[in-house]
Write an enzyme that holds these catalytic residues in place. Structure first.
Site, PDB file in Angstrom:
ATOM      1  N   HIS A 223       0.816  -1.211   0.000  1.00 37.38           N
ATOM      2  CA  HIS A 223       0.000   0.000   0.000  1.00 37.38           C
ATOM      3  C   HIS A 223       0.855   1.268   0.000  1.00 37.38           C
ATOM      4  O   HIS A 223       0.340   2.382   0.081  1.00 37.38           O
ATOM      5  CB  HIS A 223      -0.892  -0.038   1.258  1.00 37.38           C
ATOM      6  N   LYS A 225       3.298   4.460  -0.989  1.00 42.53           N
ATOM      7  CA  LYS A 225       3.385   5.451  -2.065  1.00 42.53           C
ATOM      8  C   LYS A 225       4.665   6.239  -1.838  1.00 42.53           C
ATOM      9  O   LYS A 225       4.680   7.218  -1.072  1.00 42.53           O
ATOM     10  CB  LYS A 225       2.184   6.397  -2.062  1.00 42.53           C
ATOM     11  N   ASP A 230      16.908  10.829  -7.821  1.00 39.21           N
ATOM     12  CA  ASP A 230      18.341  11.149  -7.742  1.00 39.21           C
ATOM     13  C   ASP A 230      18.878  11.171  -6.312  1.00 39.21           C
ATOM     14  O   ASP A 230      19.936  11.745  -6.053  1.00 39.21           O
ATOM     15  CB  ASP A 230      18.638  12.502  -8.402  1.00 39.21           C
ATOM     16  N   HIS A 399      -9.507  10.986   1.942  1.00 33.57           N
ATOM     17  CA  HIS A 399      -8.596   9.838   1.883  1.00 33.57           C
ATOM     18  C   HIS A 399      -7.311  10.094   2.671  1.00 33.57           C
ATOM     19  O   HIS A 399      -6.399   9.275   2.671  1.00 33.57           O
ATOM     20  CB  HIS A 399      -8.262   9.528   0.413  1.00 33.57           C
ATOM     21  N   LYS A 401      -4.597  10.374   5.653  1.00 35.18           N
ATOM     22  CA  LYS A 401      -4.298   9.547   6.820  1.00 35.18           C
ATOM     23  C   LYS A 401      -3.283  10.320   7.667  1.00 35.18           C
ATOM     24  O   LYS A 401      -2.109  10.429   7.303  1.00 35.18           O
ATOM     25  CB  LYS A 401      -3.690   8.209   6.411  1.00 35.18           C
ATOM     26  N   ASP A 406      -0.384  16.839  20.219  1.00 30.59           N
ATOM     27  CA  ASP A 406       0.175  17.972  20.969  1.00 30.59           C
ATOM     28  C   ASP A 406       0.776  19.025  20.030  1.00 30.59           C
ATOM     29  O   ASP A 406       0.177  19.342  19.011  1.00 30.59           O
ATOM     30  CB  ASP A 406       1.180  17.468  22.003  1.00 30.59           C
TER      31      ASP A 406
END
Length: 481
Positions: A223, A225, A230, A399, A401, A406
């Site tokens: 999952h 991404k 470079d 979508h 996450k 704090d």
């Protein structure tokens, strides 16, 4: 006459197969119990196997297997990567951070390769248009290599644009490697990836699902991404390569998500993450090191990157979420498309709220999965009863996450607040320690609240009985979704 003669044998055969099947079910139940998993999840599997023996057996074979014994990369190659990327330990006690942050850093150092990178520059993207504009610009500037990993790589408008850039860079002599999840990109025509391979892009699916390995691979998803260009620039977050994150698709607005562009030593950790996955696919150990950064240990954004997956000894992200929540003294702000916490996490959130911590949970009113929608809704009442502020993001799909704790800690990436992300998926999150970055993320969260509806307990109790029944039924499936 013939049937009468064969009938006794048919009865014997039936009895023998029944006994074998019964022992098979009992054996599988024994395996489930012996693995000492989460008791709730184990009980869910035992219940399914007993009540739906035929269906339950197939479900377990495809979705219940454990990968704990699988080795992602050898110890020897891990050492090589650490030396190549110069992943050095930093004296945590000497950092200008609060005690809670130092505890989190030590936790991550214990469950993954020890590393902490100070002085990183981070750009935040909350809209796909901005993120992909930046990504395309960096890809076009690549001179040596591009390491590119996404759960979904679609062959729609933005996918074709990215693929064309990757092919063009490969023709220019840039080494381009692509990892895409086979299940996540199942609906994508194979010709899309064949074209890239034909034109010099080293593109491969993670855990290719073929018939002999179907039961062993169908339930495991990469999952992550992650992009490294470079060894100088890195990207990490929740957006896949698809129009629904960019300009919207099928007449619906673009999804609201969070993605980061990172420049600094943390790119080494992203490269390390990609290299482990590349090695796991039996390709080769990457030998292209990232750039060196010499920074003040107390300057800029301090960063850790944590990989989590079903092959690890510890459920790293689950532990980080639990520890961050437990350490909170002022506030906990959560964004997630799916909210299916385990028992420890929901209790930690309730304890924090009851102790006076400002706990807020934001989930989409209409996520992309009906069963996950009702599963998430089933936790709303117990959150509200403990004083947790619950918001339904409206207008479009949320979508993102993210957890903000704090004034100093933020984590975002690919990990949803649900069982699948914690136990089945290969995930990657970035942990940022810094007051300025925390303040920026809080501003974004508060802006999202203005596009949300706060849920009030007295109103929530009056929801239809049919919805309550769907929530309860969906929640039973939560541990094995």
């Amino acid at each position: 006459m013939i049937l009468a003669e064969l009938f006794p044998y048919a009865q014997v055969i039936y009895t023998v197969f029944t006994i074998i099947y019964a022992f098979t079910i009992l054996g599988v139940i024994g395996i489930v119990i012996s693995e000492n998993r989460n008791p709730i999840k184990s009980l869910a599997w035992v219940t399914v196997l007993i009540l739906l023996p035929v269906v339950g057996l197939f479900l377990y074979l495809f979705f219940g297997r454990s990968l704990k014994s699988v080795v992602m990369i050898s110890r020897k190659n891990r050492v090589k990567l650490r030396r190549q990327e110069k992943l050095e330990n930093i004296d945590v006690n000497g950092l200008d951070l609060c005690d809670s942050s130092k505890q989190l850093i030590r936790l991550v150092n214990s469950v993954v390769e020890p590393h902490y990178f100070p002085g990183n520059s981070i750009d935040i993207f909350t809209e796909g248009v901005d993120k992909f504009k930046s990504l395309k610009r960096d890809l076009l500037a690549a001179e040596k290599y591009i390491n590119f990993q996404y759960y979904i790589f679609s062959n729609d408008t933005i996918g074709q644009e990215i693929a064309d850039i990757l092919i063009a860079k490969a023709h220019q002599g840039v080494k381009v490697r692509v990892i895409y999840d086979h299940v996540g990109s199942w609906s994508i025509a194979s010709s899309f990836f064949k074209r890239m391979r034909r034109d010099g892009v080293d593109a491969h699916p993670f855990l290719r699902v073929t018939f002999p390995q179907l039961a062993n691979r169908l339930n495991w998803r990469n999952h992550r991404k992650v992009v490294i260009i470079d060894g100088k620039v890195g990207y990490i977050g929740g957006m896949n390569v698809a129009d629904r994150y960019n300009t919207g698709a099928h007449g619906r607005p673009a999804w609201r998500d969070t993605h980061l562009r990172v420049v600094g030593g943390a790119v080494k950790a992203l490269q390390y993450s990609f290299a482990v996955d590349w090695n796991f696919m039996k390709r080769m150990l990457l030998t292209q090191a990232t750039c060196s950064y010499h920074t003040d240990p107390n300057a800029g954004n301090g960063v850790q990157v944590i990989d989590s997956g079903p092959t690890g000894l510890w459920n790293g992200m689950s532990l980080v979420f639990l520890k961050a929540i437990s350490l909170a003294q002022k506030c906990i702000y959560i964004q997630t498309p799916y909210f299916l916490p385990n028992d420890g996490q929901i209790k930690a959130l309730q304890a924090a709220a009851l102790a006076g911590v400002d706990v807020r949970l934001m989930i989409p009113r209409s996520p992309d999965s009906r069963i996950l929608r009702y599963s998430s809704f089933s936790y709303v009442k117990e959150c509200l009863q403990a004083g947790i502020k619950v918001y339904f993001y409206t207008g479009r799909m949320l979508h993102a996450k993210c957890i903000i704790v704090d004034d100093e800690f933020v984590t975002t990436g690919s990990t949803n607040f649900d069982f699948r992300s914690f136990e089945h998926n290969f995930e990657c999150n970035i942990l940022v320690y810094g007051k300025a970055f925390n303040a920026r993320m809080k501003q974004i969260y508060m802006a999202d609240i203005r596009n949300s509806q706060r849920i009030i307990l007295s109103h929530w109790k009056r929801r239809p009985m049919g919805q309550r029944a769907l929530e309860s039924l969906s929640r039973l499936l939560g541990p094995i979704l």
